[in-house]
Design a protein around this motif. Sequence first.
Motif, short mmCIF file in Angstrom:
data_model
loop_
_atom_site.label_atom_id
_atom_site.label_comp_id
_atom_site.label_asym_id
_atom_site.label_seq_id
_atom_site.Cartn_x
_atom_site.Cartn_y
_atom_site.Cartn_z
N GLY A 187 73.95 -46.64 78.02
CA GLY A 187 74.97 -47.23 78.88
C GLY A 187 74.68 -48.66 79.29
N GLU A 188 73.40 -49.01 79.41
CA GLU A 188 73.08 -50.35 79.92
C GLU A 188 73.62 -51.46 79.03
N PRO A 189 73.57 -51.31 77.69
CA PRO A 189 74.16 -52.38 76.86
C PRO A 189 75.67 -52.54 77.08
N MET A 190 76.33 -51.49 77.63
CA MET A 190 77.78 -51.60 77.91
C MET A 190 78.02 -52.11 79.34
N GLY A 191 76.94 -52.51 80.01
CA GLY A 191 77.09 -53.06 81.36
C GLY A 191 77.14 -52.00 82.45
N PHE A 227 75.12 -39.68 73.79
CA PHE A 227 74.89 -40.28 75.11
C PHE A 227 75.97 -41.32 75.41
N GLU A 228 76.24 -42.17 74.41
CA GLU A 228 77.26 -43.19 74.63
C GLU A 228 78.64 -42.55 74.83
N ASN A 229 78.95 -41.54 74.02
CA ASN A 229 80.28 -40.92 74.15
C ASN A 229 80.41 -40.13 75.46
N PRO A 237 87.59 -45.61 76.01
CA PRO A 237 87.94 -44.98 74.72
C PRO A 237 86.70 -44.34 74.09
N LEU A 238 86.89 -43.17 73.46
CA LEU A 238 85.77 -42.49 72.80
C LEU A 238 85.42 -43.20 71.50
N GLY A 239 84.14 -43.11 71.11
CA GLY A 239 83.70 -43.74 69.86
C GLY A 239 83.75 -42.76 68.70
N GLU A 240 83.72 -43.31 67.49
CA GLU A 240 83.75 -42.47 66.28
C GLU A 240 82.48 -41.63 66.19
N THR A 241 82.64 -40.42 65.65
CA THR A 241 81.51 -39.50 65.62
C THR A 241 80.99 -39.24 64.19
N ALA A 242 81.52 -39.97 63.21
CA ALA A 242 81.10 -39.74 61.82
C ALA A 242 79.60 -40.01 61.67
#
Length: 372
Positions: free
Chosen positions: A19-23, A279-281, A290-295
Amino acid sequence: MRIGVLGGGQLGLMLAEAGEPMGLEFRFLDPSDSAPAARLRAHVQAAFDDLDAIDRFACDLDVATFEFENVGPEALAHLEARVPLRPGAASLEMKHDRLVEKEFLVRCGLAVPRWAGVERPQDLAAALEKVGTPAILKTRRFGYDGKGQARVDHPEALASAWDSLGRLPAILEARVPFERELSALLVRGLDGEVRHWPLAENLHRGGILRRTLAPASGAPDEATAMAWAQALAERLDHVGVLALELFECGDGALLANEFAPRVHNSGHWTIEGARTSQFENHLRAIAGLPLGETAPHGHAAMVNLIGRCPTVESLLETPAARVHLYGKQPRPGRKLGHVTVVGDDCASVHQAAARLLEQASEVAVAASEAAS
Ligand code: AMP
């Protein structure tokens, strides 16, 4: 945005790292003075049922989440009155009692091993009749990583197994002769959108996860596994990551073991092995992003480092190994770190995992022999 996390273990650490890289900013509530997640971050050091501490923890948070399940209903209600808790208390409370969880799985239409509740001495005979042997007796509360469990190989062993668990309320479960264990991992957003990672294949020893391979090899019944996980998430109006642990039987049929309403050890491979990690999602979901891709990126393997870690030098002899150490003191049975390998060639990723597993087991066995 400031996120509060109940629990400051390695799952919290990896949430913060994502999460920290996303602020995002983090605050942890954890009774330990050496909680891995809290070392470099804001930390309210207090018991989970300390309501004054929950007030300090909740102050100015935008949202709270958890990486630890044994938080009592009073503390949860106190927290939920102050800050949005995602997932909500409904998801967490389902995990406070194995009997409540089992009934919930059945209500949601999942197939589970034969089981029966044991609360009083007179329940033993009825449980044996319903479940048979071999079986496993599990305490209803406070069991994790194989703790609070006893094997019951034949009917005469049940009474002493129950004694060994302190005659606590328990459930007796048929021991499933599974071919392998699988886990389904999904994330559900604030708006109800669901995304799945591919099914993973897990190896446990002594009730503790040792190794995960993803995507699972062969042709598991992914559609059923994912539909089951999604049914649980929707019934709970769950927001965030949810993992469902499954047994795959010889004919390919699935049985549900248990679920985790949070990021899960069998999803650690997603840090390097998927377009967006669990963790990011999880954070995106609870923050309403918005959710990220899970591929997946090719094939991944994750090996847990338990009890004692091999040296980093020796782990890095495996090409492509990515080492995560949690900064915890060694102790038999304790999860101290994990190693992930990702590659395009399935066979070489699986070989690397087998080598790392052997390396991790040798060091752990030598340490526990030296301690005894
Ligand atoms: P649990 O704490 O219920 O997740 O159990 C930990 C591990 O013990 C599982 O991942 C399985 O390896 C094993 N186990 C638990 N329940 C059963 C069962 N009913 N049949 C066979 N193995 C089981």
